[in-house]
Design a protein around this motif. Structure first.
Motif, PDB file in Angstrom:
ATOM      1  N   ASP A   1      60.600  38.175  17.893  1.00 46.39           N
ATOM      2  CA  ASP A   1      61.490  37.777  16.790  1.00 46.39           C
ATOM      3  C   ASP A   1      62.580  38.809  16.515  1.00 46.39           C
ATOM      4  N   ASP A   2      62.212  40.094  16.460  1.00 39.52           N
ATOM      5  CA  ASP A   2      63.213  41.127  16.188  1.00 39.52           C
ATOM      6  C   ASP A   2      64.219  41.267  17.326  1.00 39.52           C
ATOM      7  N   ALA A   3      63.741  41.117  18.565  1.00 40.17           N
ATOM      8  CA  ALA A   3      64.641  41.194  19.714  1.00 40.17           C
ATOM      9  C   ALA A   3      65.618  40.021  19.722  1.00 40.17           C
ATOM     10  N   VAL A   4      65.155  38.853  19.319  1.00 37.36           N
ATOM     11  CA  VAL A   4      66.028  37.673  19.230  1.00 37.36           C
ATOM     12  C   VAL A   4      67.107  37.911  18.176  1.00 37.36           C
ATOM     13  N   LYS A   5      66.722  38.456  17.026  1.00 38.40           N
ATOM     14  CA  LYS A   5      67.696  38.770  15.980  1.00 38.40           C
ATOM     15  C   LYS A   5      68.699  39.813  16.464  1.00 38.40           C
ATOM     16  N   SER A   6      68.201  40.795  17.214  1.00 34.58           N
ATOM     17  CA  SER A   6      69.079  41.823  17.766  1.00 34.58           C
ATOM     18  C   SER A   6      70.092  41.207  18.726  1.00 34.58           C
ATOM     19  N   ALA A   7      69.628  40.322  19.605  1.00 35.46           N
ATOM     20  CA  ALA A   7      70.524  39.667  20.565  1.00 35.46           C
ATOM     21  C   ALA A   7      71.550  38.796  19.846  1.00 35.46           C
ATOM     22  N   ALA A   8      71.128  38.110  18.799  1.00 32.11           N
ATOM     23  CA  ALA A   8      72.032  37.221  18.062  1.00 32.11           C
ATOM     24  C   ALA A   8      73.121  37.992  17.332  1.00 32.11           C
ATOM     25  N   SER A   9      72.868  39.257  17.034  1.00 30.95           N
ATOM     26  CA  SER A   9      73.851  40.038  16.285  1.00 30.95           C
ATOM     27  C   SER A   9      74.893  40.714  17.176  1.00 30.95           C
ATOM     28  N   VAL A  10      74.758  40.581  18.489  1.00 30.95           N
ATOM     29  CA  VAL A  10      75.686  41.214  19.422  1.00 30.95           C
ATOM     30  C   VAL A  10      76.995  40.425  19.461  1.00 30.95           C
TER      31      VAL A  10
END
Length: 83
Positions: free
Chosen positions: A61-70
């Motif tokens: 979940d946190d990695a997905v949020k990180s990717a979405a914020s790029v």
């Protein structure tokens, strides 16, 4: 934009076709953030067209949020599964 020429019964007609390019970047991550290599890949891919990032693993979940914020990422696909 690709340029093509079409010959029809001795006359020449010019037309062009335009296709939006898209890229898939497979994210490298530590379950929290995406790696610098992934960020570089997104930067390069965004010069070509729309960028989709695929994040796989478990508890991502946190990695997905990180990717979405790029910047430059249009879509994030997540495949969260216990290994």
């Amino acid at each position: 934009m690709l340029g093509r020429q079409l010959f029809v019964r001795g006359s020449r007609m010019a037309f062009s076709s335009q296709r939006n390019a898209s890229c898939l970047v497979i994210a490298e991550h530590d379950s929290t953030t995406v790696s610098q290599g992934t960020l570089s890949a997104v930067t390069a891919a965004s010069k070509i067209g729309d960028v989709t990032v695929l994040v796989t693993g478990s508890n991502i979940d946190d990695a997905v949020k990180s990717a979405a914020s790029v910047d430059g990422v249009k879509t994030v696909l997540a495949a969260d599964h216990e290994v």
